[in-house]
Scaffold this motif. Structure first.
Motif, mmCIF file in Angstrom:
data_model
loop_
_atom_site.group_PDB
_atom_site.id
_atom_site.type_symbol
_atom_site.label_atom_id
_atom_site.label_comp_id
_atom_site.label_asym_id
_atom_site.label_seq_id
_atom_site.Cartn_x
_atom_site.Cartn_y
_atom_site.Cartn_z
ATOM 1 N N ILE A 27 38.516 61.699 25.593
ATOM 2 C CA ILE A 27 37.384 61.451 24.698
ATOM 3 C C ILE A 27 37.758 60.391 23.659
ATOM 4 C CG2 ILE A 27 35.939 62.518 22.913
ATOM 5 C CD1 ILE A 27 36.218 65.166 24.573
ATOM 6 N N LEU A 28 38.978 60.520 23.126
ATOM 7 C CA LEU A 28 39.459 59.568 22.115
ATOM 8 C C LEU A 28 39.496 58.141 22.678
ATOM 9 C CD1 LEU A 28 40.872 59.175 19.282
ATOM 10 C CD2 LEU A 28 43.027 59.482 20.497
ATOM 11 N N VAL A 29 40.077 57.999 23.863
ATOM 12 C CA VAL A 29 40.206 56.665 24.468
ATOM 13 C C VAL A 29 38.818 56.085 24.761
ATOM 14 C CG1 VAL A 29 40.989 55.445 26.541
ATOM 15 C CG2 VAL A 29 42.523 57.054 25.379
ATOM 16 N N SER A 30 37.911 56.941 25.206
ATOM 17 C CA SER A 30 36.550 56.482 25.498
ATOM 18 C C SER A 30 35.862 56.003 24.207
ATOM 19 C CB SER A 30 35.763 57.634 26.131
ATOM 20 O OG SER A 30 34.441 57.261 26.335
ATOM 21 N N ARG A 31 36.029 56.767 23.139
ATOM 22 C CA ARG A 31 35.380 56.378 21.872
ATOM 23 C C ARG A 31 36.027 55.116 21.302
ATOM 24 N NH1 ARG A 31 34.206 61.989 18.566
ATOM 25 N NH2 ARG A 31 33.073 63.036 20.233
ATOM 26 N N LEU A 32 37.358 55.012 21.458
ATOM 27 C CA LEU A 32 38.033 53.817 20.953
ATOM 28 C C LEU A 32 37.558 52.574 21.702
ATOM 29 C CD1 LEU A 32 41.660 55.165 20.359
ATOM 30 C CD2 LEU A 32 40.134 54.167 18.645
ATOM 31 N N GLU A 33 37.291 52.736 22.983
ATOM 32 C CA GLU A 33 36.783 51.593 23.746
ATOM 33 C C GLU A 33 35.426 51.150 23.201
ATOM 34 O OE1 GLU A 33 36.201 52.249 27.913
ATOM 35 O OE2 GLU A 33 35.871 50.120 28.315
ATOM 36 N N SER A 34 34.611 52.135 22.836
ATOM 37 C CA SER A 34 33.294 51.797 22.281
ATOM 38 C C SER A 34 33.423 51.113 20.921
ATOM 39 C CB SER A 34 32.454 53.063 22.111
ATOM 40 O OG SER A 34 32.262 53.680 23.342
ATOM 41 N N ASP A 70 40.340 48.878 26.154
ATOM 42 C CA ASP A 70 40.959 50.076 26.725
ATOM 43 C C ASP A 70 42.307 49.649 27.300
ATOM 44 O OD1 ASP A 70 41.861 52.272 28.039
ATOM 45 O OD2 ASP A 70 40.206 52.400 29.464
ATOM 46 N N PRO A 71 43.357 49.715 26.490
ATOM 47 C CA PRO A 71 44.657 49.215 26.954
ATOM 48 C C PRO A 71 45.198 49.967 28.160
ATOM 49 C CG PRO A 71 44.890 50.389 24.871
ATOM 50 C CD PRO A 71 43.419 50.278 25.146
ATOM 51 N N PHE A 72 44.710 51.166 28.396
ATOM 52 C CA PHE A 72 45.235 51.964 29.517
ATOM 53 C C PHE A 72 44.683 51.473 30.852
ATOM 54 C CE2 PHE A 72 45.350 54.639 25.758
ATOM 55 C CZ PHE A 72 46.715 54.856 25.691
ATOM 56 N N ALA A 96 46.433 45.117 22.019
ATOM 57 C CA ALA A 96 45.314 44.878 22.943
ATOM 58 C C ALA A 96 44.132 44.238 22.220
ATOM 59 C CB ALA A 96 44.876 46.190 23.578
ATOM 60 N N ALA A 97 43.980 44.563 20.953
ATOM 61 C CA ALA A 97 42.826 44.058 20.200
ATOM 62 C C ALA A 97 43.025 42.626 19.724
ATOM 63 C CB ALA A 97 42.550 44.965 18.999
#
Lengths: 209, 81
Positions: free
Chosen positions: B43-50, B55-57, B79-80
């Motif tokens: 959930i965290l990775v998904s929200r960070l992508e938004s 999405d560095p992964f 990544a950013a």
């Protein structure tokens, strides 16, 4: 061109049936302390034991492996205990390696197995049981749409003592109602993975005659 | 808002939303000890992508997975860029 070995090629994971060639991976994974802890496993599993079990179950059960896109297996899950009309089954025997690293892959693998059960196999109800205290599994059930249906007190005798077991159930209509949450996390607004010919053939061989 | 601040905020938000108890956040905190489980991380990775648009992964699948919160933040900062 030959048929794909995969039932579905998802965004994070490739879903396929388990084979005898997976024996070493399954045994190594199930013997990891963090996995074995939640299994009723009194001694380390051997490849011979697993193969014996696999040959006895591969026809009646639906045993799946989750591969990364490069073909590396990172987890597994199964459907088993089908009723006579194959309208209900148990979901479980779930294990994964590096759960946090492959969180999306494992979640997608679980989601795809549930879609396969309801969409292709025609199952109406799935149920599963999780040891109380196995927090990741206790949280996975509701994420997949399951509702807690019961608690079996001191049900499982394990090397660490007796464990309570939590029972969950999921009806086809509940999965249909809740799957958008899973799909939003996994795919955002992109198209959903589709089934391969292999999946359709697998399903037709597993449905109730 | 910096990448670090966004990540720390979302750690707290996801933990709250998922009813998980979060450990004290420091660069040395091991992710496995953070209090978040694999579902929370997804959930965290998904929200960070938004929020961050990266999405560095999904981009560096062969890179070692971060062990600590500090490594996790650096992965996103790189990544950013």
């Amino acid at each position: 061109m030959g048929m794909s070995a995969y039932l579905c090629e998802g965004k994070f994971v490739l879903l396929r049936e388990m084979t005898e060639g997976d024996a070493a991976t399954v045994v190594n994974s199930r013997n990891q302390p963090e996995v074995a802890r939640w299994l009723v496993q009194w001694a380390p599993l051997t490849v011979e034991q697993h193969l014996c079990w696999f040959r006895a179950h591969q026809q009646a059960d639906a045993l799946f492996v989750f591969d990364l896109p490069d073909g590396t297996p990172i987890g597994a899950g199964s459907l088993y205990g089908f009723d006579r009309l194959r309208t209900s089954a148990e979901w479980g025997r779930l294990w994964s390696i590096a759960r946090t690293r492959y969180a999306f892959a494992m979640l997608e693998g679980c989601y795809l197995v549930h879609r396969l059960a309801f969409e292709l196999l025609g199952v109406k109800r799935l149920y599963c049981a999780t040891a109380a205290g196995n927090d990741p599994s206790l949280r996975l059930g509701p994420w997949l749409g399951y509702t807690q249906e019961g608690l079996r007190r001191q049900h499982r005798c394990t090397p660490d003592g007796y464990q309570d077991v939590v029972d969950f159930g999921l009806l086809v209509a509940e999965f249909a109602e809740k799957r958008h949450v899973m799909e939003q996390l996994l795919y955002k607004n992109k198209p959903l993975p589709i089934w391969t010919e292999t999946a359709l053939e697998f399903a037709s061989s597993r449905r109730c005659p | 808002m910096s990448v670090r601040s966004e990540i720390l905020d979302l750690f707290k938000q996801v933990a709250h939303d998922q009813d998980m108890r979060l450990g004290a956040l420091s660069d040395e905190l091991r992710l496995l000890d953070s209090g978040l489980d694999s579902l929370c991380f997804a959930i965290l990775v998904s929200r960070l992508e938004s929020v961050l648009g990266v999405d560095p992964f999904s981009e560096t699948t062969d890179a070692p997975f971060p062990v600590t919160l500090g490594e996790f933040i650096r992965l996103y900062e790189n990544a950013a860029q």
